[in-house]
Design a protein around this motif. Structure first.
Motif, short mmCIF file in Angstrom:
data_model
loop_
_atom_site.label_atom_id
_atom_site.label_comp_id
_atom_site.label_asym_id
_atom_site.label_seq_id
_atom_site.Cartn_x
_atom_site.Cartn_y
_atom_site.Cartn_z
N TYR A 1 0.59 -1.29 0.01
CA TYR A 1 -0.11 -0.05 -0.03
C TYR A 1 0.97 1.14 0.00
N VAL A 2 0.37 2.43 -0.72
CA VAL A 2 0.99 3.66 -0.75
C VAL A 2 0.46 4.72 0.15
N LEU A 3 1.18 5.41 0.68
CA LEU A 3 0.77 6.42 1.28
C LEU A 3 1.34 7.69 0.36
N THR A 4 0.46 8.55 0.04
CA THR A 4 0.91 9.73 -0.93
C THR A 4 -0.07 10.92 -0.25
N GLY A 5 0.47 12.27 -0.99
CA GLY A 5 -0.29 13.38 -0.65
C GLY A 5 0.78 14.51 -0.76
N GLY B 1 4.87 17.72 3.33
CA GLY B 1 4.42 18.50 4.54
C GLY B 1 3.08 18.01 5.21
N ALA B 2 2.48 16.99 4.57
CA ALA B 2 1.30 16.45 5.01
C ALA B 2 1.20 15.57 6.26
N GLY B 3 2.51 15.27 6.58
CA GLY B 3 2.63 14.14 7.71
C GLY B 3 2.45 12.57 7.52
N LYS B 4 3.08 12.52 6.02
CA LYS B 4 3.17 10.75 5.57
C LYS B 4 4.28 10.25 6.23
N THR B 5 5.23 10.96 6.66
CA THR B 5 6.37 10.19 7.33
C THR B 5 6.18 9.92 8.68
N THR B 6 5.39 10.83 9.40
CA THR B 6 5.00 10.60 10.67
C THR B 6 3.92 9.68 10.84
N LEU B 7 3.14 9.61 9.93
CA LEU B 7 2.16 8.65 9.70
C LEU B 7 2.98 7.19 9.71
N LEU B 8 3.74 7.08 8.62
CA LEU B 8 4.65 5.82 8.54
C LEU B 8 5.32 5.28 9.69
N VAL C 1 -7.74 6.64 -0.77
CA VAL C 1 -8.45 6.37 0.26
C VAL C 1 -8.19 7.69 1.22
N ASP C 2 -9.20 8.65 1.60
CA ASP C 2 -8.90 9.67 2.42
C ASP C 2 -8.38 9.59 3.60
N VAL C 3 -7.29 10.42 4.00
CA VAL C 3 -6.57 10.58 5.21
C VAL C 3 -6.77 11.74 5.93
N PRO C 4 -7.74 12.14 6.36
CA PRO C 4 -7.88 13.51 6.64
C PRO C 4 -6.95 14.01 7.55
N ALA C 5 -6.52 15.31 7.56
CA ALA C 5 -5.69 15.92 8.58
C ALA C 5 -6.36 15.61 9.98
N GLY C 6 -5.64 15.47 11.03
CA GLY C 6 -6.10 15.02 12.45
C GLY C 6 -5.00 14.80 13.01
N ARG D 1 -5.29 9.25 12.55
CA ARG D 1 -4.78 8.78 10.92
C ARG D 1 -4.49 7.31 10.93
N ILE D 2 -3.67 6.78 11.81
CA ILE D 2 -3.26 5.42 12.10
C ILE D 2 -4.57 4.59 11.98
N ALA D 3 -5.48 4.92 12.55
CA ALA D 3 -6.89 4.20 12.63
C ALA D 3 -7.42 4.12 11.28
N THR D 4 -7.59 5.18 10.63
CA THR D 4 -8.03 5.39 9.10
C THR D 4 -7.23 4.37 8.29
N VAL D 5 -6.00 4.28 8.48
CA VAL D 5 -5.20 3.37 7.50
C VAL D 5 -5.75 2.04 7.91
#
Length: 182
Positions: A4-8, A11-18, A158-163, A168-172
């Motif tokens: 699965y890919v995280l994109t956006g 500065g959206a927080g992808k690395t923090t989410l990963l 799959v939208d991972v909204p700001a929050g 965000r982890i729960a959304t993924v």
């Protein structure tokens, strides 16, 4: 193997989410572009993204990471993919190189990544770093190009909204298949 890919936008927080997903026990693969930039800047090159070979260096590192990622887990999460690199080339006004075109062809025809792509939404700002020197307004254009690129290749966003990170982890995790029993 399900990748699965995280994109956006930058500065959206992808690395923090990963990293948060990794802390939850998921297998993750880091973004290539940031490392290509960091390595070049460590050698004294201030703006490696202006170099003609920049996109191809990203593509090569992405491919190497994808092919050498641990295979013990049934699910892997990637901070960006070659389609993101295609979006970057589009954003920079570059004609996609033969290496980029070949890699996009490989990952799309072989179905390397899942059709569902986690689109991490912007946070309402874009904080500059040594590797990220675009304004928030520019980041929104980059975000739009990413959306258009993934949709053009038939991916479901799959939208991972700001929050907050937990949400965000729960959304993924709600979308991921259950991990195999350990």
């Amino acid at each position: 193997m399900r990748r699965y890919v995280l994109t956006g936008t930058p500065g959206a927080g992808k690395t923090t989410l990963l990293r948060g997903l990794a802390a939850c026990g998921h297998t993750v693969v880091e973004e290539a572009a940031t490392d290509v930039i960091a390595w070049a800047q460590a050698r004294g090159e201030d703006e490696p993204w202006t170099r003609e070979s920049f996109v191809d260096e990203i593509v090569a590192l992405q491919k190497r990471r994808q092919l050498t990622a641990p295979t013990a887990d049934a699910v892997q999460l990637y901070d960006r993919s070659p389609l993101c690199t295609l979006a970057l080339a589009t954003y920079q006004g570059r004609v996609p190189s033969s290496a980029l075109t070949a890699e996009v062809e490989r990952v799309t025809t072989q179905g390397v990544y899942e059709r569902q792509v986690f689109f991490v939404r912007n946070l309402g700002f874009c904080e500059p770093t040594a590797a990220r020197r675009i304004s928030f307004r520019q980041s929104l254009e980059f975000e739009r190009i990413h959306e258009d690129t993934y949709r053009a290749f038939g991916h479901e966003l799959v939208d991972v909204p700001a929050g907050d990170l937990a949400r965000r982890i729960a959304t993924v995790e709600a979308v991921l298949p259950e991990r195999r029993a350990e």
